[in-house]
Design a protein around this motif. Structure first.
Motif, PDB file in Angstrom:
ATOM      1  N   VAL A  41      32.611  -5.573   3.902  1.00  0.00           N
ATOM      2  CA  VAL A  41      31.574  -5.952   4.835  1.00  0.00           C
ATOM      3  C   VAL A  41      30.114  -6.476   4.254  1.00  0.00           C
ATOM      4  N   ALA A  42      29.721  -7.657   4.616  1.00  0.00           N
ATOM      5  CA  ALA A  42      28.783  -8.226   4.102  1.00  0.00           C
ATOM      6  C   ALA A  42      27.396  -8.176   4.957  1.00  0.00           C
ATOM      7  N   ASP A  43      27.459  -7.991   6.268  1.00  0.00           N
ATOM      8  CA  ASP A  43      26.539  -7.978   7.122  1.00  0.00           C
ATOM      9  C   ASP A  43      26.261  -6.525   7.498  1.00  0.00           C
ATOM     10  N   ILE A  44      24.854  -6.132   7.604  1.00  0.00           N
ATOM     11  CA  ILE A  44      24.617  -5.094   7.829  1.00  0.00           C
ATOM     12  C   ILE A  44      24.524  -4.543   9.234  1.00  0.00           C
ATOM     13  N   GLU A  45      24.686  -5.810  10.144  1.00  0.00           N
ATOM     14  CA  GLU A  45      24.830  -5.608  11.622  1.00  0.00           C
ATOM     15  C   GLU A  45      26.091  -4.992  11.896  1.00  0.00           C
ATOM     16  N   GLU A  46      27.028  -5.795  11.148  1.00  0.00           N
ATOM     17  CA  GLU A  46      28.504  -5.470  11.426  1.00  0.00           C
ATOM     18  C   GLU A  46      28.889  -4.248  10.871  1.00  0.00           C
ATOM     19  N   LEU A  47      27.931  -3.435   9.805  1.00  0.00           N
ATOM     20  CA  LEU A  47      28.465  -2.181   9.250  1.00  0.00           C
ATOM     21  C   LEU A  47      27.749  -1.138  10.390  1.00  0.00           C
ATOM     22  N   ASN A  48      26.628  -1.767  10.998  1.00  0.00           N
ATOM     23  CA  ASN A  48      26.221  -0.632  11.925  1.00  0.00           C
ATOM     24  C   ASN A  48      27.056  -0.499  13.275  1.00  0.00           C
ATOM     25  N   ARG A  49      27.864  -1.707  13.444  1.00  0.00           N
ATOM     26  CA  ARG A  49      28.884  -1.426  14.390  1.00  0.00           C
ATOM     27  C   ARG A  49      30.010  -0.583  14.198  1.00  0.00           C
ATOM     28  N   ILE A  50      30.257  -0.690  12.855  1.00  0.00           N
ATOM     29  CA  ILE A  50      31.483   0.257  12.485  1.00  0.00           C
ATOM     30  C   ILE A  50      31.068   1.769  12.528  1.00  0.00           C
ATOM     31  N   LEU A  51      29.580   1.937  12.142  1.00  0.00           N
ATOM     32  CA  LEU A  51      29.137   3.408  11.960  1.00  0.00           C
ATOM     33  C   LEU A  51      28.971   3.968  13.498  1.00  0.00           C
ATOM     34  N   ASP A  52      28.520   2.991  14.509  1.00  0.00           N
ATOM     35  CA  ASP A  52      28.777   3.547  15.700  1.00  0.00           C
ATOM     36  C   ASP A  52      29.686   4.136  16.290  1.00  0.00           C
ATOM     37  N   ARG A  53      30.844   3.592  15.790  1.00  0.00           N
ATOM     38  CA  ARG A  53      32.247   4.328  16.286  1.00  0.00           C
ATOM     39  C   ARG A  53      32.223   5.556  15.452  1.00  0.00           C
ATOM     40  N   ALA A  54      31.709   5.871  14.358  1.00  0.00           N
ATOM     41  CA  ALA A  54      32.219   7.021  13.645  1.00  0.00           C
ATOM     42  C   ALA A  54      31.171   8.286  14.184  1.00  0.00           C
ATOM     43  N   VAL A  55      31.736   8.822  15.096  1.00  0.00           N
ATOM     44  CA  VAL A  55      30.865   9.740  15.917  1.00  0.00           C
ATOM     45  C   VAL A  55      30.631  11.136  15.170  1.00  0.00           C
TER      46      VAL A  55
ATOM     47  N   GLU B 179      17.730  -0.751   8.296  1.00  0.00           N
ATOM     48  CA  GLU B 179      18.354  -2.242   8.558  1.00  0.00           C
ATOM     49  C   GLU B 179      17.296  -2.889   7.824  1.00  0.00           C
ATOM     50  N   LYS B 180      16.197  -2.972   8.545  1.00  0.00           N
ATOM     51  CA  LYS B 180      14.824  -3.930   7.980  1.00  0.00           C
ATOM     52  C   LYS B 180      14.667  -3.456   6.565  1.00  0.00           C
ATOM     53  N   LEU B 181      14.292  -4.544   5.552  1.00  0.00           N
ATOM     54  CA  LEU B 181      13.841  -4.124   4.683  1.00  0.00           C
ATOM     55  C   LEU B 181      14.927  -3.993   3.367  1.00  0.00           C
ATOM     56  N   LEU B 182      16.327  -3.769   3.924  1.00  0.00           N
ATOM     57  CA  LEU B 182      17.411  -3.303   2.961  1.00  0.00           C
ATOM     58  C   LEU B 182      17.687  -4.649   2.284  1.00  0.00           C
ATOM     59  N   THR B 183      17.583  -5.954   2.987  1.00  0.00           N
ATOM     60  CA  THR B 183      17.929  -7.043   2.058  1.00  0.00           C
ATOM     61  C   THR B 183      16.809  -8.022   2.074  1.00  0.00           C
ATOM     62  N   GLY B 184      16.178  -8.626   0.985  1.00  0.00           N
ATOM     63  CA  GLY B 184      15.328  -9.524   0.652  1.00  0.00           C
ATOM     64  C   GLY B 184      14.007  -8.851   0.469  1.00  0.00           C
ATOM     65  N   PHE B 185      13.769  -7.775   0.500  1.00  0.00           N
ATOM     66  CA  PHE B 185      12.486  -7.306   0.578  1.00  0.00           C
ATOM     67  C   PHE B 185      12.322  -6.656  -1.151  1.00  0.00           C
ATOM     68  N   ASP B 186      11.282  -7.562  -1.762  1.00  0.00           N
ATOM     69  CA  ASP B 186      11.072  -7.170  -3.013  1.00  0.00           C
ATOM     70  C   ASP B 186       9.792  -6.273  -3.072  1.00  0.00           C
ATOM     71  N   ALA B 187       9.770  -5.280  -3.749  1.00  0.00           N
ATOM     72  CA  ALA B 187       8.476  -4.467  -4.018  1.00  0.00           C
ATOM     73  C   ALA B 187       8.830  -3.771  -5.226  1.00  0.00           C
ATOM     74  N   PRO B 188       8.296  -4.490  -6.402  1.00  0.00           N
ATOM     75  CA  PRO B 188       8.583  -3.710  -7.787  1.00  0.00           C
ATOM     76  C   PRO B 188       8.270  -2.168  -7.857  1.00  0.00           C
ATOM     77  N   LEU B 189       7.183  -1.981  -7.153  1.00  0.00           N
ATOM     78  CA  LEU B 189       7.026  -0.270  -7.149  1.00  0.00           C
ATOM     79  C   LEU B 189       8.060   0.589  -6.550  1.00  0.00           C
ATOM     80  N   LEU B 190       9.034  -0.235  -5.913  1.00  0.00           N
ATOM     81  CA  LEU B 190      10.041   0.935  -5.347  1.00  0.00           C
ATOM     82  C   LEU B 190      10.909   1.381  -6.595  1.00  0.00           C
ATOM     83  N   TYR B 191      11.127   2.656  -6.625  1.00  0.00           N
ATOM     84  CA  TYR B 191      11.640   3.343  -7.823  1.00  0.00           C
ATOM     85  C   TYR B 191      12.974   4.039  -7.206  1.00  0.00           C
TER      86      TYR B 191
END
Length: 986
Positions: free
Chosen positions: A498-512, A617-629
């Motif tokens: 799975v490459a898209d986090i929205e697709e991942l979320n759909r899979i997790l929605d079924r993991a009750v 979901e937000k910030l898990l792709t494309g967000f660069d914050a070098p202080l994030l450890y």
């Protein structure tokens, strides 16, 4: 045997290698004459009643930063209608700001985008400074000892490369026998920026080398994470590196194409594209113009500058003659990247640029056969008519191609532009489940190994582009039950690759059952408490920040409420996309665009709140914050989505003021994903081994080093760090190779400690580790000068040493003594061996030279003390001989103070007088008084270029009247002013 000099080992060799590849070597003396300026360019001017003035003191020589005549001649050759007066252009250049903005303006001129007024045709024309189309028409020169003084500070660059009389590249040379040689060289480049920024208006590149390493970077960007090692040949192959990095085509390419300016958070930054980036750019352009092939896949791992690579490839492709007025689509997958992409493209000066903000707009541009660059997103191709444009010179560059071209959208794209060339860019490797299909099939079908160009995770970590990652599993009672995780996530075929986090979320929605466990109220409370404790103990003391990743938006909201029970509420913020139909709980944490923008900005700044972002979901792709450890992972992920998420914490960070250098990224797994690493990341094993490592491995490595390596050093201390121990340590590590070995081993052990600490595993090693740290501290203080790129201790170790060092009763290595008539008696009366006394005397002389920096005698004495130190360390001088020489220096200084007082000379006059006596200049006393009068006549010589020039002229002729050896006189004057300028700088 004497140690090789900096000039012989490095500087002269670089000049020779440069000469062999087409650079004309200009001797220093000739270069100084050519920098004399227009009034004296044809002959020596007359001064002092008709006597010829030596060229080295020509009034204009300190001013010019160019070879004026050559620059003027080439401008007139390349621009036949240029008719301004001599020196007009140089005057214009001198008004450029001495900062990054002036540097950017100069780059525009170097790229022939400056303007001049054609008086005959009454219009502006482009000003050509460099002929890139016919490079043989340019003049390429290299010289050494490029001196410049701005009235406050003086600088002398080792080697400077010039194109058409314009300095564009500086090389700082260091002797490989010195500790931290390249670091010292880079530190000098930093100092040059601070003290003489005018030098770096035209200079675009710098390198520092000790003949083994070869580091390079762009001027005005001198933080460590943006200084790189040039990779061409094995370490030590200086000739190979010089002949490739300094090759004329390579330097021209840097100047014309591969220096990039971009704004980030309203601050202008300058970058130089690295070798993996320029290689990918070249490969992209070649593939796009290849009539036989039209596909390519470029994998450059997360955080390696992929966006700039795409932008530069688009620019060069647009301007390529073979592209024949092309259409280039830059396709991105996130809204927040659009504005930044457009700004960066506009900064390149491209006029043909469009933003396809809607499906309708994109269709119109393609239907109307627009020629230029179009920035758009993949979803704008939905329902696009087949064959909307069948032209072959359409080039589509697709970001995050592993997910943006999947399914129907990719079909619409390729049906709409059937004859286009497609180059996919991805930040993650192709996983095992996708070889022969999907991204690999779409883009990698025309290359034997699937990739047109590759820059792997291992490459990135080795180069320092990204940092290694380490993970740790949370306590078992907080982990997801293995059966639940296996049944509802890991064993699902649709979860593979799975490459898209929205697709991942759909899979997790079924993991009750899985989601119910993750969002159990009691568990959330315990996890929040654990996260708060871990952050306060492990992360906050280092100064860094963290992500808490919840399984969905509701989990994020619940975690925020729970976390506020254990941390101040302003420590954390929730960032997710809100919907109108959200529950009251979810709406409580909705953010508008301005609020979210401010949170992102504040999170990236040291010392500002928030310290923890709660995301799903937000910030898990494309967000660069070098202080994030640290990432506290409580969301099941795998393959691309997991790799993209954890890559948020692998960005390098350094802060010189706070002495922070981020060593790695850290993931604390509350799910149990990393317990099945081979399934969580279904990539090649060699890639996985580079991605993330279990902290257990580091514990084993730490134990091994403390049990096998540390005892050798610990055995050197037998008396609880008394005077004898200190003296033995200093004597033992007198050998530079032994010191290097200690520093290397200790820094590896320290890094392991910093990663693992705090942990009960370390308890048996604390005493030994503290003692080892104290040994390192003693040796470091004795033998090294602190420099910006070198750190004393990392934060956790620093606290440990501060808490325990007093219990050792360590004798102070740097027992600085006053340098006066009592110094010798004090040193003799002190306890401790001669080795320690040598070190303490050297440190004392260095300190008084810094404290009384306006006294050139002390500056000269400090230089002689440094020479004694180097001779002592290389064992050319015994300990007793070194101590005797230093004592003699003290006696000589006391004697000069007495003689100075008896003669009634001030410090400057007496210094000149003694210098002239040492040089056997006749009538030294009379000449020194004349020189003193010259200094009185020009009191602002430290601040005024004009007064500096006039003063040097008078000093030179006062000495020249007693000696007809101009070279000798010039050397005396140069050394005199060097010490005076150094005194002023300190």
């Amino acid at each position: 045997m004497p140690t090789p000099s900096e000039h012989k080992t490095v500087q002269s060799r670089i000049l020779a290698y440069a000469g062999a590849i087409g650079w004309a070597v200009v001797p220093r003396e000739e270069a100084e004459k050519r920098r004399a300026g227009f009034p004296t360019r044809h002959s020596l001017h007359q001064c002092n009643g008709g006597q010829e003035c030596p060229p080295s003191v020509s009034p204009n020589s300190p001013l010019s930063l160019f070879f004026d005549d050559l620059l003027d001649a080439k401008v007139r050759e390349f621009n036949p209608r240029y008719s301004e007066a001599e020196g007009a252009l140089l005057g214009q250049f001198r008004h450029f700001h001495a900062d990054i903005y002036g540097n950017r303006e100069f780059v525009e001129h170097l790229r022939n985008r400056g303007k001049f007024f054609d008086h005959e045709e009454k219009r502006e024309r482009d000003l050509i400074l460099i002929d890139y189309d016919n490079p043989e028409r340019n003049v390429y020169e290299v010289t050494e000892e490029w001196a410049y003084h701005n009235g406050h500070y003086g600088t002398r660059e080792d080697i400077v490369f010039l194109v058409n009389g314009i300095p564009v590249l500086v090389i700082e040379c260091k002797n490989a026998s010195k500790d931290e040689a390249i670091a010292l060289g880079i530190d000098q480049i930093r100092r040059y920026h601070r003290e003489t920024p005018k030098l770096f208006v035209s200079q675009q590149l710098f390198t520092a080398t000790d003949a083994i390493g070869f580091s390079y970077g762009a001027t005005w960007n001198i933080v460590r994470r943006n200084i790189f090692e040039w990779k061409d040949g094995a370490p030590g192959h200086l000739e190979t590196k010089v002949k490739s990095f300094c090759a004329i085509p390579q330097v021209l390419a840097f100047l014309k194409e591969y220096i990039v300016f971009a704004e980030k958070d309203e601050e202008l930054n300058k970058y130089i594209l690295r070798q993996h980036q320029t290689g990918a750019v070249d490969a992209t352009v070649r593939r796009a113009l290849d009539p036989e092939r039209s596909r390519g896949l470029i994998w450059h791992t997360q955080g390696s500058g992929k966006t700039f690579t795409m932008i530069k490839a688009a620019e060069l492709l647009f301007r390529a003659p073979g592209a024949d007025k092309p259409t280039i689509l830059l396709m991105i997958d996130r809204n927040e990247l659009e504005d930044q992409m457009l700004k960066n493209l506009a900064a390149l000066g491209l006029g043909n640029l469009e933003h396809a903000t809607s499906i309708t707009r994109l269709n119109k541009l393609l239907r109307d056969d627009y020629r230029g660059i179009i920035v758009t997103m993949i979803h704008k191709f939905r329902d696009m008519p087949a064959g909307i444009n069948t032209r072959p010179n359409i080039y589509v560059l697709i970001d995050e191609a592993h997910r943006t071209t999947g399914g129907d959208l990719g079909n619409y794209l390729m049906a709409g532009l059937p004859n286009a060339s497609y180059i996919g860019f991805t930040g993650t490797p192709v996983d095992k489940t996708l070889y022969g299909k999907g991204t690999f099939k779409t883009f990698g079908c025309e290359d034997d190994k699937g990739y047109l160009h590759k820059y792997s995770i291992a490459d990135s970590i080795e180069d320092g582009t990204t940092l290694p990652l380490y993970y740790q599993l949370a306590p078992n009672d907080l982990l997801v039950p293995h059966e639940t995780l296996e049944k509802e996530f890991l064993s699902l075929a649709e979860a593979e690759g799975v490459a898209d986090i929205e697709e991942l979320n759909r899979i997790l929605d079924r993991a009750v059952n899985l989601k119910n466990f993750l969002k159990g109220r009691e568990r959330i409370k315990f996890v929040a408490q654990f996260v708060a404790g871990h952050y306060l103990t492990n992360v906050e003391p280092l100064g860094y920040k963290a992500f808490l990743v919840g399984v969905d938006r509701e989990a994020c909201a619940l975690y925020k409420q729970a976390l506020d029970q254990f941390l101040p509420s302003d420590y954390s913020r929730v960032v997710y996309t809100g919907n109108n139909n959200d529950s009251v709980l979810l709406k409580k944490f909705h953010l508008d665009q301005n609020q979210e923008r401010q949170i992102r900005k504040s999170f990236g700044k040291l010392g500002e709140q928030p310290k923890i972002l709660i995301v799903t979901e937000k910030l898990l792709t494309g967000f660069d914050a070098p202080l994030l450890y640290a990432m506290y992972l409580d969301k099941p992920m795998r393959d691309h989505t997991l790799l993209q998420a954890i890559a948020r914490v692998n960005r390098p960070y350094e802060n010189e003021a706070q002495e922070m250098v981020k060593p790695h990224g850290f993931v604390l797994d509350f799910v149990g994903i990393f317990d099945k690493l081979e399934r969580a990341l279904a990539f090649d094993s060699k890639e996985i081994n580079a991605v993330v490592k279990d902290i257990k491995l580091l514990k084993s490595l730490f134990r091994n080093k403390m049990e096998t390596i540390a005892p050798e050093y610990l055995g050197l201390v037998g008396q609880n760090f008394n005077d004898r121990d200190i003296d033995n340590l200093i004597e033992h590590f007198r050998d530079p190779e032994r010191r290097k070995a200690l520093f290397r081993e200790y820094k590896e052990i320290e890094m392991l400690y910093e990663i693992i600490s705090p942990d009960e595993f370390l308890r048996p090693f604390i005493d030994s580790y503290t003692t080892l740290s104290a040994i390192y501290d003693v040796v470091r203080k004795a033998y090294t000068k602190r420099i910006q790129v070198d750190r004393e201790f990392q934060r956790k170790t620093s606290r440990l040493v501060q808490e325990h060092i007093g219990s050792y009763g360590i004798a102070e290595v740097q027992q600085v003594v006053a340098i006066d008539s009592n110094t010798i008696a004090v040193i003799n009366a002190r306890s401790g061996g001669k080795t320690t006394k040598v070190i303490n005397l050297i440190k004392s002389i260095e300190k008084i030279a810094e404290d009384e920096s306006d006294d050139p005698f002390l500056i000269a004495m400090a230089e002689r003390a440094q020479a004694v130190k180097e001779s002592f360390e290389s064992r050319q001088t015994t300990t007793a001989e070194a101590l005797e020489k230093l004592m003699q220096e003290i006696e000589t200084d006391e004697a000069r103070k007495k003689e100075q007082a008896e003669r009634g000379f001030d410090g400057l006059t007496f210094f000149v007088y003694r210098t002239l006596l040492d040089e056997k200049i006749e009538h030294a006393e009379e000449v020194s008084r004349q020189i003193r009068e010259a200094f009185v006549e020009f009191p602002n010589w430290k601040k005024s270029d004009r007064e500096m020039r006039e003063l040097r002229k008078k000093v030179t002729f006062a000495i020249y009247a007693q000696s007809d050896d101009l070279d000798r006189v010039t050397g005396i004057v140069d050394n005199l002013f060097r010490l005076l300028e150094k005194a002023n700088r300190i």
